[in-house]
Design an enzyme around this catalytic site. Structure first.
Site, PDB file in Angstrom:
ATOM      1  N   ILE A 148      31.264 -16.792 -10.669  1.00 20.62           N
ATOM      2  CA  ILE A 148      31.728 -16.477  -9.318  1.00 20.62           C
ATOM      3  C   ILE A 148      32.740 -17.508  -8.851  1.00 20.62           C
ATOM      4  CG2 ILE A 148      31.034 -16.208  -6.912  1.00 20.62           C
ATOM      5  CD1 ILE A 148      28.319 -15.194  -7.956  1.00 20.62           C
ATOM      6  N   ASP A 167      32.707 -29.448 -11.488  1.00 19.62           N
ATOM      7  CA  ASP A 167      31.681 -28.922 -12.378  1.00 19.62           C
ATOM      8  C   ASP A 167      31.442 -29.984 -13.442  1.00 19.62           C
ATOM      9  OD1 ASP A 167      30.358 -27.545 -14.609  1.00 19.62           O
ATOM     10  OD2 ASP A 167      30.786 -25.710 -13.495  1.00 19.62           O
ATOM     11  N   THR A 222      26.990 -19.098  -0.942  1.00 26.26           N
ATOM     12  CA  THR A 222      26.603 -17.770  -1.416  1.00 26.26           C
ATOM     13  C   THR A 222      25.779 -17.882  -2.692  1.00 26.26           C
ATOM     14  OG1 THR A 222      28.652 -17.552  -2.698  1.00 26.26           O
ATOM     15  CG2 THR A 222      28.674 -16.676  -0.453  1.00 26.26           C
ATOM     16  N   ALA A 223      25.345 -19.092  -3.033  1.00 24.45           N
ATOM     17  CA  ALA A 223      24.633 -19.325  -4.302  1.00 24.45           C
ATOM     18  C   ALA A 223      23.130 -19.102  -4.100  1.00 24.45           C
ATOM     19  CB  ALA A 223      24.937 -20.722  -4.810  1.00 24.45           C
ATOM     20  N   ARG A 224      22.410 -20.159  -3.829  1.00 32.51           N
ATOM     21  CA  ARG A 224      20.987 -20.094  -3.519  1.00 32.51           C
ATOM     22  C   ARG A 224      20.701 -21.066  -2.384  1.00 32.51           C
ATOM     23  NH1 ARG A 224      21.442 -16.144  -5.972  1.00 32.51           N
ATOM     24  NH2 ARG A 224      20.246 -15.341  -7.766  1.00 32.51           N
ATOM     25  N   ASP A 245      25.127 -17.235   3.415  1.00 32.70           N
ATOM     26  CA  ASP A 245      24.666 -15.903   3.036  1.00 32.70           C
ATOM     27  C   ASP A 245      23.299 -15.979   2.380  1.00 32.70           C
ATOM     28  OD1 ASP A 245      25.178 -13.048   2.897  1.00 32.70           O
ATOM     29  OD2 ASP A 245      25.283 -13.319   0.724  1.00 32.70           O
ATOM     30  N   GLU A 250      14.299 -17.051   2.477  1.00 35.57           N
ATOM     31  CA  GLU A 250      14.936 -15.865   3.023  1.00 35.57           C
ATOM     32  C   GLU A 250      13.802 -14.932   3.472  1.00 35.57           C
ATOM     33  OE1 GLU A 250      19.160 -15.412   0.707  1.00 35.57           O
ATOM     34  OE2 GLU A 250      17.419 -14.381  -0.149  1.00 35.57           O
ATOM     35  N   HIS A 269      22.206 -12.098   3.060  1.00 36.98           N
ATOM     36  CA  HIS A 269      22.362 -12.007   1.604  1.00 36.98           C
ATOM     37  C   HIS A 269      23.113 -10.726   1.240  1.00 36.98           C
ATOM     38  CE1 HIS A 269      20.368 -13.533  -2.358  1.00 36.98           C
ATOM     39  NE2 HIS A 269      21.573 -13.048  -2.586  1.00 36.98           N
ATOM     40  N   ALA A 271      26.534 -10.695   0.348  1.00 36.91           N
ATOM     41  CA  ALA A 271      27.765 -10.923  -0.419  1.00 36.91           C
ATOM     42  C   ALA A 271      27.772 -10.163  -1.733  1.00 36.91           C
ATOM     43  CB  ALA A 271      27.957 -12.417  -0.684  1.00 36.91           C
ATOM     44  N   GLY A 272      26.618 -10.060  -2.386  1.00 38.10           N
ATOM     45  CA  GLY A 272      26.545  -9.334  -3.645  1.00 38.10           C
ATOM     46  C   GLY A 272      26.677  -7.832  -3.437  1.00 38.10           C
TER      47      GLY A 272
END
Length: 311
Positions: A148, A167, A222-224, A245, A250, A269, A271-272
């Site tokens: 992503i 990264d 938007t990850a976790r 998101d 959650e 949540h 975005a996906g």
């Protein structure tokens, strides 16, 4: 092998095509009465494929997953048996990246805050807008060159942004300048989080890193939810802005302070893949089944060594 809700969303639009390329044995939520099949199409709600399950499926050679991560149900027993696995993570990455780019652009223009102020004051100002508003020349930091994260970098290419990326496993990414973790937070106007949730990334976006962000910077996650220290964000939310998101848990408790911060936008949540985007995941599954039937390798295989890092 998925919940009825997942099958309705993902498979219904492509069911005719799926039936045309294989002997389709139907949709089941568990393995209680599953026949011995050559291939499983899986989705949200698929139970773990344990050694006991595999003992009842001696013909099973492949799994096509209609979502992203497979680590919740593809067990070590599957990898030890050499079952080929495909994931729709790449297909699902696109709407997440689109959401991220939209939020970067909207936050740069302060759209949500200014729309709220406009609704309250019924007055507008063009020339009185601070020079900090806008997207020209802004610096965007991408945390993790994941599937992503890389897609976000690609989608940002037409805009006048300077893009940074951090990264620990990647030194060069096309379209972005690789920097250290602290430099990413020090230099960015917007930091977007795309790292998978692993033991070493839990709480990665810490109080110290949030403290490095400049005033009015934006954090997008938007990850976790657990990648972010939410207590630290509560303390910083008067100084920086955030678009979340995902949260941990959650859904956040009704009295959680993040609900009440004007500087924090929390979305459910979304975005996906949702709505008509489910069709992209279903189409991906049909294409992968077609390749398998034709004796071709999967287009988006999940290597055993990367199974923990595919979100």
């Amino acid at each position: 092998m998925m919940s009825a809700e997942a099958a309705e969303a993902v498979l219904t639009p492509v069911l005719h095509d799926l039936q045309a390329v294989c002997d389709f044995a139907g949709v089941r939520p568990d393995f209680a009465e599953v026949p011995d099949v050559d291939l499983l199409v899986t989705g949200w709600g698929c139970p773990p494929i344990t050694a006991e399950v595999l003992a009842r499926l001696p013909r099973l050679k492949a799994i096509v997953h209609t979502a992203g991560s497979v680590k919740g149900f593809v067990t070590d027993a599957c990898w030890e048996r050499g079952i080929a696995v495909s994931s729709a993570a790449q297909a699902n990455a696109l709407p997440v990246a689109e959401y991220t780019v939209a939020m970067i652009l909207l936050s740069g223009k302060r759209v949500l805050e200014r729309a709220r102020d406009y609704r309250e004051t019924k007055r507008m100002s063009v020339y009185g807008v601070p020079a900090s508003v806008g997207n020209f020349g802004a610096t965007v930091g991408i945390l993790s060159a994941s599937m992503i994260g890389r897609r976000v970098i690609e989608l940002l290419e037409p805009y006048d942004f300077h893009v940074l990326v951090h990264d620990p496993f990647v030194t060069e990414v096309d379209g972005a300048e690789s920097v250290s973790l602290t430099e990413l937070f020090e230099r960015s106007d917007v930091v977007s989080v795309h790292t998978p949730l692993l033991p070493e990334t839990t709480g990665l976006v810490s109080r110290e890193l949030l403290g490095l962000l400049r005033d009015d910077a934006v954090l997008i996650n938007t990850a976790r939810g657990a990648v972010l220290d939410q207590d630290a964000l509560v303390a910083e939310a008067g100084r920086i802005r955030a678009v979340l998101d995902v949260t941990d848990p959650e859904v956040l408790p009704a009295d959680h302070p993040l609900w009440h911060h004007d500087n924090v936008l929390i979305t459910p949540h979304l975005a996906g893949s949702q709505g008509n985007e489910w069709g992209r995941l279903g189409r991906h599954a049909v294409d992968e089944v077609r390749r398998r039937v034709a004796g071709m390798p999967f287009a988006t295989p999940v290597p055993a060594e990367r199974r923990e890092r595919i979100a």
